[in-house]
Design an enzyme around this catalytic site. Structure first.
Site, PDB file in Angstrom:
ATOM      1  CG  ASP A 236     -24.642 -37.023  33.880  1.00 35.78           C
ATOM      2  OD1 ASP A 236     -24.874 -36.977  34.963  1.00 35.78           O
ATOM      3  OD2 ASP A 236     -25.152 -36.294  33.062  1.00 35.78           O
TER       4      ASP A 236
ATOM      5  CD  GLU B  74     -22.606 -27.988  32.951  1.00 33.88           C
ATOM      6  OE1 GLU B  74     -23.206 -29.077  33.205  1.00 33.88           O
ATOM      7  OE2 GLU B  74     -22.547 -27.730  31.930  1.00 33.88           O
TER       8      GLU B  74
END
Length: 478
Positions: free
Chosen positions: A214, A447
């Protein structure tokens, strides 16, 4: 570790799909589903197939696979940007029908594959483009029946499907491949045609989120041309930084740009025609396109199982590889770099997506050697205790906490290990595997991870970290 990883996948299973995590990502994400299927193949292959079906049941009539498929049982306040952001004022509460296309359907239409071969989504020769569970989508303003976003993510699903099949190649798995194959073909066709904005054979992403990376520095130059409209953040409240530390997430300025780009695409009906004339962000990402090539190679294997022609898939994989090698490789850095289609300039930031073409077996030998040298350098080097970071460790703006601007990500390292093995660099591949397993053993299934200390960052109990740990444990060095 095996029991812990399997327990996370079980806890994150909703009954129809697996969520990335219960804390921050309560819906189904596209490329997560591909990686998750790789791990589920070892412990629950029936869930792996159901996960992939759940995603592809939301495929758009033009072939795109949305990056988020929304769970109707999750409220808008639990995640932003949710369904209302992506649908806007579209008729029937669904996204506008993009491109006026009715030839490639996720759930019933005829999908024309490379070389002109036609594969029908439901296997019965029907030519109507059905919107994934109900009304027909034929360019009349009605979108897919299932609520989803309108952008995509890297096409890792054919690779995932092949991994699930090869672990248990029985008749049930063959039937799953028969169902998925035309939908996977339609996905690839969409990217090869509607998204070839530069006309050179590479797909352009229309939003940084489509890359999966991102806030990578790979997008900084292209994003700089998009105004950071702070009023957008007054209209839409972020929720990600209410769940995890804002120091670990994209900045407000970046997020304002992300929303502006998404709104630009949404308000144009998610159409891909004339993108170069009107859309503010168009970038050819080396990682995204390398995974397109890997998907074609996986489709060649799948085609052989389902009775289709594998040759066009191999040809397209070769064409993608050649285009990447000629267009995005920079011999001065020894890496691949993102290209801004609007300006024709390559971003010079050294980012981990510039190493992902290593997954392609036909990459020129000199470029393979160069990428391996970078992987063994101070910038990205794999050590006995630390995998590859997401950004150049030597860069002045390297940030060990902020998402894709420094931290270690498990899925990218899993892909890099696969690429190293593809090119016979087994010693480095084994070192990377050991470093990844040590990271999880010491810090848990997070994550992402701090590239110095190895501490877990972001969401705990993260599905693709657990899934790919299972795959690494099941695949020890020779």
């Amino acid at each position: 570790m095996w029991r812990g990883a399997a327990a996370i996948l079980a806890a994150n299973w909703t009954g129809s799909h697996t969520v990335p995590s219960r804390t921050l990502y309560p819906h189904q994400w596209s490329w997560d589903a591909g990686f998750i299927s790789v791990g589920l193949a070892h412990v629950a292959p029936e869930r792996a197939w159901r996960d992939l079906r759940s995603l592809f049941e939301a495929q758009w009539p033009d072939g795109r696979v949305p990056h988020i498929v929304f769970d109707p049982g999750v409220t808008e306040r639990d995640y932003f940007p949710g369904p209302s952001f992506w649908t806007g004022n579209a008729p029937n509460g669904g996204p506008p029908s993009p491109n006026g296309a009715d030839t490639a359907s996720g759930n019933g239409g005829a999908a024309t594959g490379p070389g002109g071969a036609t594969a029908n989504g439901n296997g019965n020769g029907a030519g109507t483009a059905s919107g994934n569970g109900g009304g027909a989508a034929s360019g009349n303003g009605a979108g897919p029946v299932r609520l989803s976003s309108g952008i995509v993510q890297p096409p890792v699903h054919a690779v995932g499907a092949w991994e699930v099949y090869r672990r248990r190649p029985d008749e049930a798995a063959t039937e799953e491949l028969r169902w998925l194959y035309p939908r996977l073909v339609a996905q690839q066709e969409y990217l090869a045609t509607a998204r070839d904005v530069g006309g050179a054979g590479l797909a352009a992403i229309v939003h940084p989120w489509e890359s999966g990376l991102d806030n990578s520095p790979a997008w900084d130059e292209a994003l700089a041309a998009v105004p950071a409209a702070v009023e957008v953040l007054r209209r839409y409240a972020r929720r990600d930084n209410q769940v995890v530390s804002s120091n670990h997430r994209p900045t407000d300025d970046d997020y304002a740009r992300y929303l502006s780009i998404a709104l630009s695409y949404r308000d144009a009906g998610y159409r891909d025609a004339d993108l170069a004339d009107r859309h503010p962000f168009l970038v050819e990402c080396p990682g995204f396109n390398a995974l397109r090539g890997a998907a074609e190679l996986a489709l060649a294997r799948i085609a052989e199982v389902v009775g289709a022609d594998p040759a066009p898939h191999r040809e397209r994989a070769g064409a993608i590889t050649r285009c990447l090698a000629e267009r995005l490789f920079d011999p001065t850095t020894g890496m691949f770099h993102a290209l801004d289609v609007r300006t024709g300039r390559r971003n010079q930031a050294r980012c981990v997506n510039g190493l992902l073409p290593l997954v392609l077996p036909e990459l020129p030998a000199g470029q393979v050697d160069s990428l391996v040298d970078v992987l063994d350098s101070a910038r990205f080097g794999v050590t006995a205790r630390m995998p590859v970071p997401s950004y150049d460790r030597c860069a002045a703006d390297f940030d060990p906490y902020r998402y894709w601007r420094g931290p270690v990500w498990f899925n990218i390292n899993w892909l890099l290990r696969a690429g190293l093995r593809t090119h016979g660099r087994d010693e480095l591949a084994d070192r990377l595997r050991s470093a990844l397993l040590d990271l999880v053993r010491d810090s848990g299934f997070y994550e992402y991870f701090h590239p110095g200390s190895g501490a877990g960052i972001g969401s705990p109990a993260f599905s693709w970290t657990a899934a790919l740990t299972l795959d690494l444990l099941a695949d020890p060095p020779d």
